[in-house]
Design a protein around this motif. Structure first.
Motif, short mmCIF file in Angstrom:
data_model
loop_
_atom_site.label_atom_id
_atom_site.label_comp_id
_atom_site.label_asym_id
_atom_site.label_seq_id
_atom_site.Cartn_x
_atom_site.Cartn_y
_atom_site.Cartn_z
N PHE A 21 33.26 75.39 -34.15
CA PHE A 21 33.90 76.19 -35.21
C PHE A 21 33.38 77.62 -35.20
O PHE A 21 34.13 78.55 -35.53
CB PHE A 21 33.63 75.54 -36.58
CG PHE A 21 34.58 74.42 -36.90
CD1 PHE A 21 35.44 74.51 -37.98
CD2 PHE A 21 34.61 73.27 -36.13
CE1 PHE A 21 36.32 73.49 -38.30
CE2 PHE A 21 35.48 72.24 -36.42
CZ PHE A 21 36.34 72.34 -37.51
N SER A 22 32.13 77.83 -34.82
CA SER A 22 31.59 79.19 -34.74
C SER A 22 32.30 79.97 -33.65
O SER A 22 32.57 81.18 -33.80
CB SER A 22 30.08 79.16 -34.49
OG SER A 22 29.41 78.58 -35.57
N ARG A 23 32.61 79.32 -32.54
CA ARG A 23 33.30 80.01 -31.47
C ARG A 23 34.74 80.32 -31.85
O ARG A 23 35.29 81.37 -31.51
CB ARG A 23 33.28 79.17 -30.19
CG ARG A 23 33.64 79.98 -28.93
CD ARG A 23 33.79 79.07 -27.73
NE ARG A 23 34.96 78.22 -27.83
CZ ARG A 23 36.22 78.64 -27.62
NH1 ARG A 23 36.45 79.89 -27.32
NH2 ARG A 23 37.23 77.81 -27.72
N LEU A 24 35.37 79.36 -32.59
CA LEU A 24 36.77 79.55 -32.95
C LEU A 24 36.97 80.48 -34.13
O LEU A 24 37.95 81.26 -34.17
CB LEU A 24 37.40 78.18 -33.27
CG LEU A 24 37.51 77.19 -32.10
CD1 LEU A 24 38.06 75.85 -32.59
CD2 LEU A 24 38.42 77.73 -30.99
N PHE A 25 36.08 80.44 -35.12
CA PHE A 25 36.29 81.18 -36.36
C PHE A 25 35.23 82.24 -36.64
O PHE A 25 35.24 82.87 -37.71
CB PHE A 25 36.35 80.22 -37.55
CG PHE A 25 37.42 79.17 -37.42
CD1 PHE A 25 38.76 79.51 -37.62
CD2 PHE A 25 37.12 77.87 -37.08
CE1 PHE A 25 39.76 78.54 -37.50
CE2 PHE A 25 38.11 76.91 -36.96
CZ PHE A 25 39.43 77.24 -37.16
N GLY A 26 34.31 82.40 -35.75
CA GLY A 26 33.27 83.41 -35.93
C GLY A 26 32.28 83.01 -37.00
O GLY A 26 31.93 81.83 -37.14
N PRO A 27 31.78 83.99 -37.80
CA PRO A 27 30.75 83.71 -38.81
C PRO A 27 31.16 82.65 -39.84
O PRO A 27 30.33 81.93 -40.37
CB PRO A 27 30.52 85.07 -39.48
CG PRO A 27 30.97 86.06 -38.46
CD PRO A 27 32.10 85.43 -37.72
N LEU A 28 32.48 82.57 -40.12
CA LEU A 28 32.93 81.57 -41.10
C LEU A 28 32.91 80.16 -40.53
O LEU A 28 33.10 79.18 -41.26
CB LEU A 28 34.34 81.90 -41.58
CG LEU A 28 34.49 83.16 -42.46
CD1 LEU A 28 35.96 83.40 -42.77
CD2 LEU A 28 33.70 82.99 -43.74
N GLY A 29 32.68 80.03 -39.25
CA GLY A 29 32.71 78.73 -38.61
C GLY A 29 31.66 77.77 -39.16
O GLY A 29 31.89 76.56 -39.26
N VAL A 30 30.48 78.32 -39.53
CA VAL A 30 29.41 77.47 -40.08
C VAL A 30 29.86 76.83 -41.38
O VAL A 30 29.67 75.64 -41.61
CB VAL A 30 28.12 78.29 -40.29
CG1 VAL A 30 27.06 77.44 -40.98
CG2 VAL A 30 27.60 78.81 -38.97
N ALA A 31 30.50 77.64 -42.25
CA ALA A 31 30.98 77.11 -43.53
C ALA A 31 32.08 76.08 -43.31
O ALA A 31 32.11 75.02 -43.95
CB ALA A 31 31.49 78.24 -44.42
N TYR A 32 33.03 76.40 -42.40
CA TYR A 32 34.11 75.45 -42.10
C TYR A 32 33.54 74.14 -41.54
O TYR A 32 33.97 73.04 -41.93
CB TYR A 32 35.09 76.06 -41.10
CG TYR A 32 35.88 77.22 -41.64
CD1 TYR A 32 36.08 77.38 -43.01
CD2 TYR A 32 36.46 78.16 -40.77
CE1 TYR A 32 36.83 78.45 -43.50
CE2 TYR A 32 37.21 79.23 -41.26
CZ TYR A 32 37.38 79.36 -42.62
OH TYR A 32 38.10 80.41 -43.11
#
Length: 426
Positions: free
Chosen positions: A86-97
């Motif tokens: 998710f970090s690779r796909l959504f950047g910084p918000l990936g951790v929250a997702y």
């Protein structure tokens, strides 16, 4: 955001790890909730899976440790993969997702769903997973033992004990009986019978004996005619015989022996020698546990024993029926009263003789008054009051109201007992 074939592989890996997590969660619940009694029965019927379940549950510490270790490994790995993806796909918000998605997936599909199924199908699932879990326990055994050693060391540092079982086997059985009774699966009388069997090893003769002041005895100084009248009037078939002093018991007269002697003497009462008819008395200490005494009754083919204290003084008597009644409840015949010395009043209260035992009262009214510090109701009141109450005094404890109706010297001979309403503050 670009989705690559490598990302698909990561998603498949996360899915597989979630399945493994659900397998571990369901296996833990099934193996801890399964009935060992049913497994033993299935083992006797020749079911191999039941034998594996029993072996696994014999070492619960190793079993739970291996499952928890495997479950944590797959959960942490799945969360780590999801966070990286998710970090690779959504950047910084990936951790929250990743946190939100994995929390929902683990909670629903790896915890609640498999555990719900396992708790409702514990025996079937326990046998189904016993094979793979056996290999898991063997594989992770060394790691689990190392973790266990570290945990115990940490607990010792804080002065805590990690050894031993919290509940004994008897307490587990008693807890199961109470649970099924509260759910309506075990009737009150059945609960008392099963509880009586468990209590038997904890009781002594002193807990169930008939106290000496309530004993019916024959004075050898009486005439034959008086003794025959006393035997006929008694509701007991065996009566102790004393001479000179009630503590000096010389034998036990059985009504059948007396009846046989009457026939042989052509009903000449005064020609009967009561002393020769009386059987040899059997004296037992009041501290004798009930189970050995029950076995002794069976071995000697006797039904009647006189109870003495450590100094040899007469304390009372105990019969085979007294012990059996601890299991099956009161065994009444046409001469018995349901509970001698208990009278129900119009207002719902009870008028009791002070000599009524707490155990008899609990059985008769399905109460739970404690009997570990006193045997009789009068003894319970004296113990709680820490004094010998006067007539008219009233005490309330254990949800009951105790009023002293009669007192003779230092004995509480009559008490009125009623239930204290729950909303009665105090």
């Amino acid at each position: 955001m670009t989705f690559t074939p490598a990302d698909l592989i990561w998603l498949v890996a996360i899915f597989v790890l979630l399945l493994m997590s659900g397998f571990f969660s369901g296996s833990e619940t099934a193996l801890t909730a399964t009935s060992r009694a049913r497994m033993h029965q299935l083992e006797r019927d020749g079911v191999p899976a039941a034998r594996r379940v029993i072996r696994l549950t014999e070492d619960r510490e190793g079993l739970i440790g291996a499952i928890l270790l495997g479950n944590n490994l797959v959960n942490i790995l799945a969360t780590a993969l999801a966070t990286a993806l998710f970090s690779r796909l959504f950047g910084p918000l990936g951790v929250a997702y990743a946190t939100a998605v994995m929390t929902a997936l683990i909670l629903i599909f790896a915890e609640v769903t498999p555990k719900t199924y396992a708790i409702t199908n514990s025996d079937r699932m326990a046998m189904a997973v016993s094979g793979p879990i056996t290999w898991l326990v063997l594989l992770l055994g060394p790691v689990v033992r190392a973790v266990t050693t570290i945990v115990r060391g940490v607990l010792r540092v804080f002065g805590l004990n990690a050894e031993g079982d919290v509940l004994s086997a008897h307490e587990e059985i008693r807890g199961a009986i109470e649970l099924h009774h509260s759910e309506g699966g075990v009737e009150g009388h059945d609960r008392q019978m099963l509880g009586g069997i468990l209590d038997l090893r904890e009781l002594t003769i002193g807990d169930v004996m008939i106290h000496r002041k309530n004993m019916e005895m024959i004075d050898l100084a009486d005439t034959g005619s008086e003794i025959v009248d006393q035997v006929l009037a008694s509701r007991y078939t065996r009566l102790p015989v004393w001479i000179d002093d009630p503590d000096n018991i010389i034998g036990v007269l059985h009504s059948k022996d007396l009846l046989r002697a009457l026939k042989e003497s052509a009903s000449n009462f005064d020609a009967i020698d009561i002393r020769t008819l009386a059987r040899e008395p059997w004296f037992v200490p009041e501290t004798t546990p009930l189970v050995p005494q029950l076995n002794a009754f069976r071995a000697k083919r006797e039904h009647f024993a006189l109870v003495v204290d450590e100094f040899g003084a007469l304390m009372g008597l105990c019969t085979l029926e007294d012990i059996l009644e601890e299991i099956v409840g009161e065994i009444d015949d046409e001469f018995d009263q349901p509970v001698e010395g208990l009278q129900e009043l119009a207002d719902g209260a009870l008028l009791l003789d002070g000599s009524v035992t707490i155990r008899d009262l609990n059985r008769a009214k399905d109460w739970t008054l404690p009997d570990d510090e006193a045997v009789t109701v009068a003894g319970l009141v004296i113990h709680e009051a820490q004094t010998i109450p006067e007539r008219g005094q009233v005490f309330s404890f254990y949800g009951r109201r105790f009023e002293i109706v009669e007192r003779q010297r230092n004995q509480l001979t009559k008490l009125k007992v009623s239930v204290v309403p729950e909303d009665a503050g105090g």
